[in-house]
Design a protein around this motif. Structure first.
Motif, short mmCIF file in Angstrom:
data_model
loop_
_atom_site.label_atom_id
_atom_site.label_comp_id
_atom_site.label_asym_id
_atom_site.label_seq_id
_atom_site.Cartn_x
_atom_site.Cartn_y
_atom_site.Cartn_z
N GLU A 52 38.12 45.18 43.92
CA GLU A 52 37.62 45.84 42.71
C GLU A 52 38.77 46.05 41.72
O GLU A 52 38.61 45.84 40.51
N GLN A 53 39.91 46.44 42.23
CA GLN A 53 41.10 46.64 41.41
C GLN A 53 41.51 45.34 40.72
O GLN A 53 41.85 45.32 39.54
N ARG A 54 41.45 44.25 41.44
CA ARG A 54 41.82 42.94 40.87
C ARG A 54 40.84 42.52 39.77
O ARG A 54 41.26 41.94 38.77
N LEU A 55 39.56 42.79 39.94
CA LEU A 55 38.59 42.45 38.89
C LEU A 55 38.91 43.19 37.60
O LEU A 55 38.89 42.61 36.51
N LYS A 56 39.22 44.46 37.72
CA LYS A 56 39.59 45.26 36.54
C LYS A 56 40.86 44.72 35.92
O LYS A 56 40.96 44.60 34.70
N ALA A 57 41.84 44.39 36.74
CA ALA A 57 43.11 43.86 36.24
C ALA A 57 42.89 42.53 35.51
O ALA A 57 43.49 42.29 34.46
N GLU A 59 40.34 41.61 33.84
CA GLU A 59 39.75 41.89 32.53
C GLU A 59 40.78 42.51 31.59
O GLU A 59 40.91 42.11 30.44
N ILE A 60 41.53 43.48 32.09
CA ILE A 60 42.49 44.22 31.25
C ILE A 60 43.61 43.32 30.74
O ILE A 60 44.03 43.45 29.59
N SER A 105 44.60 35.83 34.35
CA SER A 105 43.33 36.40 34.77
C SER A 105 42.71 35.58 35.91
O SER A 105 42.24 36.13 36.91
N LYS A 109 41.95 36.70 39.82
CA LYS A 109 40.63 36.51 40.46
C LYS A 109 40.74 35.63 41.70
O LYS A 109 40.07 35.87 42.70
#
Length: 180
Positions: A52-57, A59-60, A105, A109
């Motif tokens: 979950e942390q990687r998905l946010k990263a 995107e950010i 990105s 992922k």
């Protein structure tokens, strides 16, 4: 590349995400591996929270790249030596600024989706070195050791570094690899 350069056997060394790539090599070409080194890396897949942390990263980094780099890169270094590593941190941030944001990105992922490669390690009949940072917050050393400690061909070594041991302790890292 190995065929083109006529390399029959090689020592494969991978740092961090490069360790995931290094583990993919023997999955496909086990007979070509002379030795394997995981440098601040793991054979284990990400846990749910890390995914979950990687998905946010992922995107950010595309929306706020400078903020992402200036916050995330220093966190890869051990707290006690960050003040001495400002030049290395600036260099790493500079490299990141020149990279494709879509590529970064996608790499984040990709790390999220990597499989468990523990069986690959078990199937290799060659020496394996696992180098860990004592203060590494990116890799769960205790999980890695627990998962691999009963495999006799593995040597573990811990350096007093964070995740960027090759920059934090370059001489010690080189000496360790050369002596092993």
């Amino acid at each position: 590349v190995c065929e083109h350069l006529k390399i029959e056997h090689a020592t494969i060394i991978g740092h961090s995400m490069g360790g995931y790539v290094a583990l993919a090599f023997p999955y496909l070409y086990k007979a070509k591996v002379l030795r394997l080194v995981l440098f601040y890396s793991t054979s284990l897949p990400d846990r749910k929270e890390k995914k979950e942390q990687r998905l946010k990263a992922a995107e950010i980094v595309v929306i706020h790249p400078i903020e992402f780099f200036t916050m995330s890169i220093p966190n890869l270094f051990a707290d006690g030596i960050i003040s001495n590593m400002q030049s290395e941190i600036k260099t790493a941030i500079s490299w990141a600024k020149h990279a494709s944001l879509e590529g970064i990105s996608a790499a984040i992922k990709g790390m999220r989706l990597r499989p468990d490669r523990t069986e690959v390690i078990r199937s290799i009949d060659k020496p394996i070195l696992v180098v860990m940072g004592e203060f590494d917050t990116a890799i769960k050393n205790t999980d890695l050791i627990k998962n691999l400690e009963k495999i006799p061909k593995i040597s573990f070594h811990t350096l007093p570094t964070g995740h960027m041991g090759t920059l934090e302790a370059p001489e010690e890292s080189l000496t360790l690899i050369e002596s092993w």
